[in-house]
Design an enzyme around this catalytic site. Structure first.
Site, PDB file in Angstrom:
ATOM      1  N   CYS A  13      -5.288  -3.197   1.615  1.00  0.00           N
ATOM      2  CA  CYS A  13      -4.393  -4.213   2.507  1.00  0.00           C
ATOM      3  C   CYS A  13      -3.833  -5.186   1.642  1.00  0.00           C
ATOM      4  O   CYS A  13      -4.076  -5.541   0.588  1.00  0.00           O
ATOM      5  CB  CYS A  13      -5.236  -4.734   3.619  1.00  0.00           C
ATOM      6  N   GLY A  39       0.157  -1.814   2.619  1.00  0.00           N
ATOM      7  CA  GLY A  39      -0.470  -1.012   3.992  1.00  0.00           C
ATOM      8  C   GLY A  39       0.674  -1.080   4.785  1.00  0.00           C
ATOM      9  O   GLY A  39       1.546  -1.736   5.076  1.00  0.00           O
ATOM     10  N   ASN A 113      -8.829  -7.653   2.530  1.00  0.00           N
ATOM     11  CA  ASN A 113      -8.513  -6.505   1.930  1.00  0.00           C
ATOM     12  C   ASN A 113      -9.627  -6.303   0.966  1.00  0.00           C
ATOM     13  O   ASN A 113     -10.182  -7.312   0.346  1.00  0.00           O
ATOM     14  CB  ASN A 113      -7.327  -7.054   0.621  1.00  0.00           C
ATOM     15  N   GLY A 114     -10.068  -4.833   1.046  1.00  0.00           N
ATOM     16  CA  GLY A 114     -11.197  -4.555   0.228  1.00  0.00           C
ATOM     17  C   GLY A 114     -12.167  -4.055   1.314  1.00  0.00           C
ATOM     18  O   GLY A 114     -11.675  -3.254   2.317  1.00  0.00           O
ATOM     19  N   TYR A 265      -1.540   1.230 -10.357  1.00  0.00           N
ATOM     20  CA  TYR A 265      -0.770   1.770  -8.880  1.00  0.00           C
ATOM     21  C   TYR A 265      -0.238   0.834  -7.853  1.00  0.00           C
ATOM     22  O   TYR A 265       0.816   0.799  -7.519  1.00  0.00           O
ATOM     23  CB  TYR A 265      -1.331   3.101  -8.459  1.00  0.00           C
TER      24      TYR A 265
HETATM   25  P1  AMP Z   1      -2.248  13.095  -5.637  1.00  0.00           P
HETATM   26  O1  AMP Z   1      -0.765  13.659  -5.299  1.00  0.00           O
HETATM   27  O2  AMP Z   1      -3.164  13.025  -4.640  1.00  0.00           O
HETATM   28  O3  AMP Z   1      -2.635  13.497  -6.832  1.00  0.00           O
HETATM   29  O4  AMP Z   1      -1.715  11.390  -5.806  1.00  0.00           O
HETATM   30  C1  AMP Z   1      -1.408  10.884  -7.002  1.00  0.00           C
HETATM   31  C2  AMP Z   1      -0.009  10.252  -6.543  1.00  0.00           C
HETATM   32  O5  AMP Z   1      -0.179   9.400  -5.670  1.00  0.00           O
HETATM   33  C3  AMP Z   1       0.589   9.607  -7.709  1.00  0.00           C
HETATM   34  O6  AMP Z   1       1.926   9.941  -8.097  1.00  0.00           O
HETATM   35  C4  AMP Z   1       0.314   8.077  -7.359  1.00  0.00           C
HETATM   36  O7  AMP Z   1       1.639   7.346  -7.868  1.00  0.00           O
HETATM   37  C5  AMP Z   1      -0.002   8.030  -5.994  1.00  0.00           C
HETATM   38  N1  AMP Z   1      -1.130   7.408  -5.717  1.00  0.00           N
HETATM   39  C6  AMP Z   1      -2.360   7.281  -6.435  1.00  0.00           C
HETATM   40  N2  AMP Z   1      -3.258   6.697  -5.798  1.00  0.00           N
HETATM   41  C7  AMP Z   1      -2.865   6.337  -4.589  1.00  0.00           C
HETATM   42  C8  AMP Z   1      -3.460   5.929  -3.343  1.00  0.00           C
HETATM   43  N3  AMP Z   1      -4.738   5.541  -3.416  1.00  0.00           N
HETATM   44  N4  AMP Z   1      -2.658   6.080  -2.198  1.00  0.00           N
HETATM   45  C9  AMP Z   1      -1.470   6.553  -2.039  1.00  0.00           C
HETATM   46  N5  AMP Z   1      -0.857   7.132  -3.458  1.00  0.00           N
HETATM   47  C10 AMP Z   1      -1.628   6.924  -4.394  1.00  0.00           C
END
Ligand code: AMP
Length: 478
Positions: A13, A39, A113-114, A265
């Protein structure tokens, strides 16, 4: 393994608190805009003028939740805001933050956040002895624990119980006397201090300080708790001088392990964490990928937005043209928050469109920051092939994501992680790429660790810096 995270309310968050400004509510609102990437599920603002706390919160984006009247009509010189991104399942409006409570020490609002790794255990104990909870948020154990102390000063009440809460928290508590801000001893999540026209701000990322025109003062230290009194605070319950920030550091418990995913990310590229700019860090990760690679391609492209910095780093280092290969629809939230795999896949489709004229007939190297479930990479590889790419090579600026995060990143259960039981070659096959390369943990440590200290890399290594109290049951983690 799908039940590992049952009832887990992981929350990546954003928090924003301001103390001592006549337009606290408005500044907090703009601060939340700048933290919206952390968020999109709900947003809330609590405001006080040194007496009662007024809270407005709701589900949706900052632009959807607050009316002009909410923001401009609420008078107060201290405010606390929150944007929330939670795991699917429970956690509707009642779990949105700030959580406002009336305790014998006074009225307070809590936003964090956490993720606390022992919240369920603490809650069960508290419930057994009579506490009644209003939400399913892990954060709510904190006011319950504080209310049980004999400390009438909220700062002392919090510092006397902080040893009981374990895991990741970058926390702000709004009290009629001022704001308490605390970072867990590992400092998993960022939290920084800034100043605007004599008012103090505590927020998740420096981009929010920039957005409201505030000066960055410093990042809070792991294990540090500060108190910022409001200028008119009588400090009837706080034995502290107005406008003097009090700090309490728990040096013996401090064991820094900043979440590496903040750099990979989560954080915005224009934010700095411990003085390291996120864009520059991502670019360096992209460069490192290129240094370890010998891929003959016609162009490099990045998955917007989080991987553009890394892709440009790769392209510069490899001396290959960088091209915009994908266009992102900016008017939808992140697809990850959508429950259910099939709906999530539709979410990805709405979100990204390939630039056919750029892609067609070319050997494309696509840089992304991570592969979690594999949905995004697989989809983009297919998109590029359908757009006429001759070859599609995938490069990832992190190692294979093999283990769930218990400190606040939504990655769901281990079974859903594509890398949990696949080799790199099997992942390549599953996403349909011509080649696939990842960075290694030591690359991240060399590039980031030197500057920001020890990192939490548990999602790649399974080495959790704080024991996962509520989750560890024989045979469940593995
Ligand atoms: P996935 O499609 O499940 O393999 O998620 C990887 C993609 O989602 C990558 O393009 C990342 O930029 C993004 N991503 C990675 N971690 C998260 C996260 N916790 N929440 C939302 N998007 C994520």
């Amino acid at each position: 393994m799908g039940d590992l995270n049952e009832g887990k309310h992981s929350e990546e968050c954003g928090v924003f608190a301001i103390v001592g400004h006549p337009d606290a509510s408005l500044i907090c609102y703009y601060g939340l805009y700048a933290l919206q990437h952390r968020g999109q599920e709900s947003a809330g603002i609590s405001v006080t003028q040194g007496n009662r706390i007024h809270t407005v919160k709701g589900t949706g984006l900052v632009s959807e939740v607050f009316t002009k009247e909410d923001v401009l009509g609420t008078v107060g010189n201290a405010a606390l805001g929150h944007v929330r991104y939670s795991i699917t399942g429970e956690g509707g409006i009642e779990d949105s933050q700030p959580i406002t409570v009336k305790m014998w020490q006074g009225q307070m609002a809590f936003a964090h956040n956490g993720n606390l790794v022992n919240a369920r255990t603490l809650r069960a104990d508290l419930e057994r002895s009579g506490s009644i909870f209003q939400t399913t948020s892990d954060c709510e154990v904190i006011p319950h624990l504080m209310a049980r102390t004999e400390q009438s000063d909220p700062f002392k009440a919090f510092t006397s119980i902080s040893h009981m809460i374990m895991g990741a928290y970058s926390l702000c508590i709004l009290t009629p006397q001022g704001v308490i801000a605390a970072k867990d001893p590992n400092g998993f999540r960022p939290l920084c201090l800034g100043e605007l026209d004599g008012a103090y701000i505590v927020c998740s990322e420096t981009c929010a300080l920039d957005a409201v025109g505030a000066e960055f003062i410093r990042e809070l230290d792991p294990g540090e708790t500060i108190f910022i009194p409001t200028p008119d605070s009588k400090n009837s319950r706080c034995s502290l001088n107005p406008r003097v920030i009090s700090s309490c550091k728990n040096a013996c418990r401090a064991h820094p392990s900043l979440c590496v995913f903040e750099f990979i990310y989560f954080a915005r590229p224009d934010s700095d964490i411990y003085g390291v700019n996120v864009h520059a860090a991502r670019k360096a990760l992209g460069r490192r990928l290129a240094q370890k690679d010998e891929c003959e391609v016609d162009l490099v492209t990045g998955v917007p937005d989080s991987s553009i910095s890394a892709a440009t780093g790769y392209a510069e280092e490899a001396d290959i043209p960088y091209e915009m290969g994908l266009v992102k629809n900016r008017y939808i939230g992140r697809t990850f928050i959508t429950p259910g795999q099939s709906v999530r896949e539709i979410g990805v489709k709405i979100k990204l469109n390939p630039l056919k004229r750029v892609i067609a007939g070319n050997r494309v190297l696509m840089v992304d920051d991570s592969i979690v479930r594999g949905t995004t990479s697989k989809y983009i590889v297919n998109l590029f092939r359908a757009a006429g790419a001759k070859e599609v090579h995938v490069r990832i600026t992190s190692p294979p994501y093999r283990f769930p995060c218990y400190y606040g990143i939504d990655t769901s259960s281990k079974g859903e992680l594509i890398a949990s039981n696949r080799s790199e070659e099997e992942i390549r096959e599953a996403i349909g790429a011509d080649s696939l390369r990842f960075l290694e943990v030591k690359d991240l440590e060399e590039i980031l660790g030197e500057k920001v200290g020890t990192l939490c890399t548990a999602c790649f290594t399974g080495q959790y810096p704080v024991p996962v109290v509520d989750m560890v049951k024989p045979g469940r983690i593995e």
